[in-house]
Design a protein around this motif. Structure first.
Motif, mmCIF file in Angstrom:
data_model
loop_
_atom_site.group_PDB
_atom_site.id
_atom_site.type_symbol
_atom_site.label_atom_id
_atom_site.label_comp_id
_atom_site.label_asym_id
_atom_site.label_seq_id
_atom_site.Cartn_x
_atom_site.Cartn_y
_atom_site.Cartn_z
ATOM 1 N N PRO A 18 0.789 -1.232 0.000
ATOM 2 C CA PRO A 18 0.000 0.000 0.000
ATOM 3 C C PRO A 18 0.822 1.284 0.000
ATOM 4 O O PRO A 18 0.390 2.305 -0.553
ATOM 5 C CB PRO A 18 -0.834 -0.130 1.286
ATOM 6 N N GLU A 19 2.008 1.238 0.572
ATOM 7 C CA GLU A 19 2.832 2.442 0.693
ATOM 8 C C GLU A 19 3.293 3.007 -0.642
ATOM 9 O O GLU A 19 3.787 4.141 -0.685
ATOM 10 C CB GLU A 19 4.043 2.150 1.582
ATOM 11 N N VAL A 20 3.131 2.254 -1.730
ATOM 12 C CA VAL A 20 3.528 2.797 -3.041
ATOM 13 C C VAL A 20 2.498 3.803 -3.565
ATOM 14 O O VAL A 20 2.741 4.465 -4.581
ATOM 15 C CB VAL A 20 3.751 1.679 -4.091
ATOM 16 N N LEU A 21 1.361 3.926 -2.895
ATOM 17 C CA LEU A 21 0.367 4.929 -3.275
ATOM 18 C C LEU A 21 0.809 6.289 -2.743
ATOM 19 O O LEU A 21 0.884 6.499 -1.531
ATOM 20 C CB LEU A 21 -1.009 4.559 -2.721
ATOM 21 N N LYS A 22 1.102 7.221 -3.640
ATOM 22 C CA LYS A 22 1.667 8.510 -3.256
ATOM 23 C C LYS A 22 0.884 9.659 -3.891
ATOM 24 O O LYS A 22 0.576 9.623 -5.090
ATOM 25 C CB LYS A 22 3.125 8.603 -3.717
ATOM 26 N N PRO A 23 0.545 10.709 -3.106
ATOM 27 C CA PRO A 23 -0.080 11.892 -3.702
ATOM 28 C C PRO A 23 0.949 12.717 -4.472
ATOM 29 O O PRO A 23 2.039 12.996 -3.971
ATOM 30 C CB PRO A 23 -0.610 12.664 -2.491
ATOM 31 N N ILE A 24 0.601 13.065 -5.721
ATOM 32 C CA ILE A 24 1.460 13.902 -6.552
ATOM 33 C C ILE A 24 0.582 14.906 -7.298
ATOM 34 O O ILE A 24 -0.641 14.796 -7.301
ATOM 35 C CB ILE A 24 2.292 13.076 -7.563
ATOM 36 N N VAL A 298 -32.851 -0.085 -0.502
ATOM 37 C CA VAL A 298 -31.494 -0.576 -0.729
ATOM 38 C C VAL A 298 -30.557 0.566 -0.380
ATOM 39 O O VAL A 298 -30.874 1.735 -0.647
ATOM 40 C CB VAL A 298 -31.306 -1.004 -2.206
ATOM 41 N N LYS A 299 -29.410 0.258 0.208
ATOM 42 C CA LYS A 299 -28.473 1.322 0.566
ATOM 43 C C LYS A 299 -27.045 0.803 0.501
ATOM 44 O O LYS A 299 -26.798 -0.385 0.767
ATOM 45 C CB LYS A 299 -28.763 1.842 1.980
ATOM 46 N N PRO A 300 -26.104 1.653 0.115
ATOM 47 C CA PRO A 300 -24.710 1.231 0.165
ATOM 48 C C PRO A 300 -24.260 1.102 1.611
ATOM 49 O O PRO A 300 -24.674 1.891 2.476
ATOM 50 C CB PRO A 300 -23.972 2.366 -0.552
ATOM 51 N N VAL A 301 -23.454 0.098 1.882
ATOM 52 C CA VAL A 301 -22.937 -0.129 3.227
ATOM 53 C C VAL A 301 -21.515 0.422 3.286
ATOM 54 O O VAL A 301 -20.633 -0.031 2.559
ATOM 55 C CB VAL A 301 -22.947 -1.631 3.571
ATOM 56 N N ILE A 302 -21.294 1.426 4.137
ATOM 57 C CA ILE A 302 -19.995 2.074 4.246
ATOM 58 C C ILE A 302 -19.308 1.594 5.527
ATOM 59 O O ILE A 302 -19.814 1.813 6.632
ATOM 60 C CB ILE A 302 -20.130 3.616 4.281
ATOM 61 N N HIS A 303 -18.155 0.965 5.370
ATOM 62 C CA HIS A 303 -17.416 0.474 6.541
ATOM 63 C C HIS A 303 -16.516 1.552 7.133
ATOM 64 O O HIS A 303 -16.452 1.719 8.351
ATOM 65 C CB HIS A 303 -16.558 -0.734 6.158
ATOM 66 N N ALA A 304 -15.804 2.286 6.257
ATOM 67 C CA ALA A 304 -14.861 3.299 6.740
ATOM 68 C C ALA A 304 -14.566 4.284 5.631
ATOM 69 O O ALA A 304 -14.711 3.977 4.438
ATOM 70 C CB ALA A 304 -13.558 2.644 7.207
ATOM 71 N N THR A 305 -14.150 5.485 6.027
ATOM 72 C CA THR A 305 -13.686 6.491 5.069
ATOM 73 C C THR A 305 -12.288 6.944 5.468
ATOM 74 O O THR A 305 -11.917 6.916 6.648
ATOM 75 C CB THR A 305 -14.618 7.714 5.026
ATOM 76 N N PHE A 306 -11.511 7.343 4.456
ATOM 77 C CA PHE A 306 -10.170 7.875 4.653
ATOM 78 C C PHE A 306 -10.001 9.093 3.760
ATOM 79 O O PHE A 306 -10.533 9.116 2.640
ATOM 80 C CB PHE A 306 -9.100 6.843 4.267
ATOM 81 N N PRO A 307 -9.250 10.110 4.194
ATOM 82 C CA PRO A 307 -8.926 11.204 3.275
ATOM 83 C C PRO A 307 -8.151 10.679 2.062
ATOM 84 O O PRO A 307 -7.429 9.674 2.155
ATOM 85 C CB PRO A 307 -8.050 12.129 4.131
ATOM 86 N N LEU A 308 -8.300 11.364 0.936
ATOM 87 C CA LEU A 308 -7.634 10.948 -0.298
ATOM 88 C C LEU A 308 -6.144 10.693 -0.082
ATOM 89 O O LEU A 308 -5.593 9.694 -0.579
ATOM 90 C CB LEU A 308 -7.826 12.030 -1.374
ATOM 91 N N ALA A 309 -5.482 11.556 0.676
ATOM 92 C CA ALA A 309 -4.039 11.420 0.887
ATOM 93 C C ALA A 309 -3.675 10.155 1.653
ATOM 94 O O ALA A 309 -2.510 9.744 1.662
ATOM 95 C CB ALA A 309 -3.500 12.648 1.621
ATOM 96 N N GLU A 310 -4.664 9.530 2.322
ATOM 97 C CA GLU A 310 -4.410 8.317 3.092
ATOM 98 C C GLU A 310 -4.903 7.068 2.361
ATOM 99 O O GLU A 310 -5.313 6.079 2.979
ATOM 100 C CB GLU A 310 -5.057 8.430 4.471
ATOM 101 N N ALA A 311 -4.816 7.097 1.039
ATOM 102 C CA ALA A 311 -5.247 5.943 0.238
ATOM 103 C C ALA A 311 -4.505 4.675 0.640
ATOM 104 O O ALA A 311 -5.063 3.576 0.609
ATOM 105 C CB ALA A 311 -5.040 6.227 -1.247
ATOM 106 N N LYS A 313 -3.591 3.733 3.617
ATOM 107 C CA LYS A 313 -4.256 3.162 4.788
ATOM 108 C C LYS A 313 -5.552 2.457 4.392
ATOM 109 O O LYS A 313 -5.903 1.402 4.947
ATOM 110 C CB LYS A 313 -4.543 4.254 5.824
ATOM 111 N N ALA A 314 -6.261 3.032 3.433
ATOM 112 C CA ALA A 314 -7.497 2.405 2.956
ATOM 113 C C ALA A 314 -7.203 1.056 2.308
ATOM 114 O O ALA A 314 -7.926 0.074 2.530
ATOM 115 C CB ALA A 314 -8.204 3.339 1.973
ATOM 116 N N HIS A 315 -6.140 0.993 1.500
ATOM 117 C CA HIS A 315 -5.769 -0.281 0.867
ATOM 118 C C HIS A 315 -5.334 -1.305 1.906
ATOM 119 O O HIS A 315 -5.643 -2.497 1.793
ATOM 120 C CB HIS A 315 -4.648 -0.041 -0.141
ATOM 121 N N ALA A 316 -4.594 -0.855 2.923
ATOM 122 C CA ALA A 316 -4.160 -1.771 3.973
ATOM 123 C C ALA A 316 -5.358 -2.385 4.685
ATOM 124 O O ALA A 316 -5.381 -3.590 4.985
ATOM 125 C CB ALA A 316 -3.260 -1.047 4.962
ATOM 126 N N LEU A 317 -6.395 -1.574 4.947
ATOM 127 C CA LEU A 317 -7.601 -2.099 5.567
ATOM 128 C C LEU A 317 -8.293 -3.102 4.657
ATOM 129 O O LEU A 317 -8.716 -4.178 5.108
ATOM 130 C CB LEU A 317 -8.558 -0.953 5.915
#
Length: 333
Positions: A18-24, A298-311, A313-317
């Motif tokens: 996941p750490e290869v995801l970098k904001p540019i 019907v509704k989407p089920v949201i488990h967690a949100t992360f700021p874009l810059a923390e993509a 962390k989202a992938h790790a989860l």
């Protein structure tokens, strides 16, 4: 407001963890003919994004190298020939890539209005899973009211969507999941029977619950050792729809069951399909499913949100498989 010249995107800095995801910073894209530029408020995370990050699922020709297959936000600009939406409209979209960014281009046929009453985070969780479930369960799988349906991975984004839609359209729903808590979540979403695959044999449970008949349709993303068991669990004239191979694509099975039970085994991918094909799915969803979302059935089920810059962390989860439903990136920029 004038649009900026550049935007922040999440780039993949070489295949890896996941750490290869970098904001540019990248230049702001301009909408071409028939395209809509969306100012991204939220973007959904999906398994194909993880595979792309690992170097296992390259984007199709012409698609951005930025990950992200779905997003929601407001229209920022439209290209020539794009007529349905105007700047400021609240929309969500299925895209071939580019969702992890401040702005994202989408072909207009793949853009849908945000269902009334839903937030951008909820809307961003819709396109990839709802397009996938609709085309595979209802188009290819031909699920009808009164039939029985089994979905593996019932608490995944695909699973939570498939359970709700199958139940809403009158099917008897079975789901597999990996814990008592996840099975309870499946039942809460509308599954009639939830099977803990770590403790029970799903084939035996399905046969018991159907008096030996089996289910009419299975949606499978596992493959591998599940394949011969899926064939066992299907009823005469049953259908198996394959959408992934998380357990491996190489299998050994007694395929005489395909003939003796007159089974249909099919599958599909979504990302490489044409804009016209995806547009057809979008129109079906808007006509048949969007009213269910607006009505709260019907509704989407949201488990967690992360700021874009923390993509990362989202992938790790996502890779822990501990989530129930969708993981979504939010973007306040």
């Amino acid at each position: 407001m004038p649009l900026p010249d550049t935007m922040t995107v999440i780039a993949i800095d070489g295949a890896g963890p996941p750490e290869v995801l970098k904001p540019i910073e990248r230049p702001l894209p301009q909408p071409g003919p028939g395209e809509v530029l969306i100012k991204v408020a939220a973007a959904g995370i999906n398994r194909p994004d993880v595979m792309q990050r690992k170097g296992l699922y390259p984007p199709p020709p012409g698609a951005p190298d930025i990950p992200g297959l779905e997003c929601a936000g407001r229209v920022a600009a439209v290209g020539p020939g794009a007529e349905r939406y105007k700047p400021g409209d609240a929309v969500c979209a299925l895209v071939a890539g580019g969702g992890y960014a401040d702005y994202c281009l989408a072909p207009e046929p793949q853009v849908l209005p945000v269902p009334e009453g839903l937030s951008f985070v909820e809307a961003a969780a819709l396109p990839e899973t709802f397009f996938t479930v609709w085309t595979n369960v209802f188009d290819r799988g031909r699920l009808e009211a009164g039939e029985s349906f089994l979905v593996h991975g019932g608490t995944s984004g695909i699973g939570t969507t498939a359970i709700q839609l199958a139940a809403a359209f009158g099917a008897r729903v079975f789901a597999t999941a990996g814990s008592a808590e996840k099975c309870a979540a499946c039942r809460d979403l509308g599954a009639d029977i939830a099977i803990n695959y770590r403790e029970e044999d799903f084939v035996a449970r399905v046969k018991e619950a159907t008096e030996g008949r089996g289910v009419d349709l299975i949606l499978d993303m596992v493959g591998g050792s599940y394949t011969p068991r899926n064939l066992d669990a299907l009823a005469i004239e049953g259908r198996l729809v394959q959408i992934a191979w998380m357990g491996g694509p190489k299998i050994e099975a007694d395929f005489t069951k395909l003939m003796t039970k007159r089974l249909t085994w099919t599958g599909s991918t979504l990302r490489p399909r044409s804009v016209a094909e995806k547009g057809e799915i979008a129109r079906s969803l808007e006509a048949k499913v969007w009213p269910l979302l607006t009505a709260g059935r019907v509704k989407p089920v949201i488990h967690a949100t992360f700021p874009l810059a923390e993509a990362a962390k989202a992938h790790a989860l996502m890779e822990t498989s501990a989530h129930v439903g969708k993981i979504v990136l939010t973007n306040e920029g």
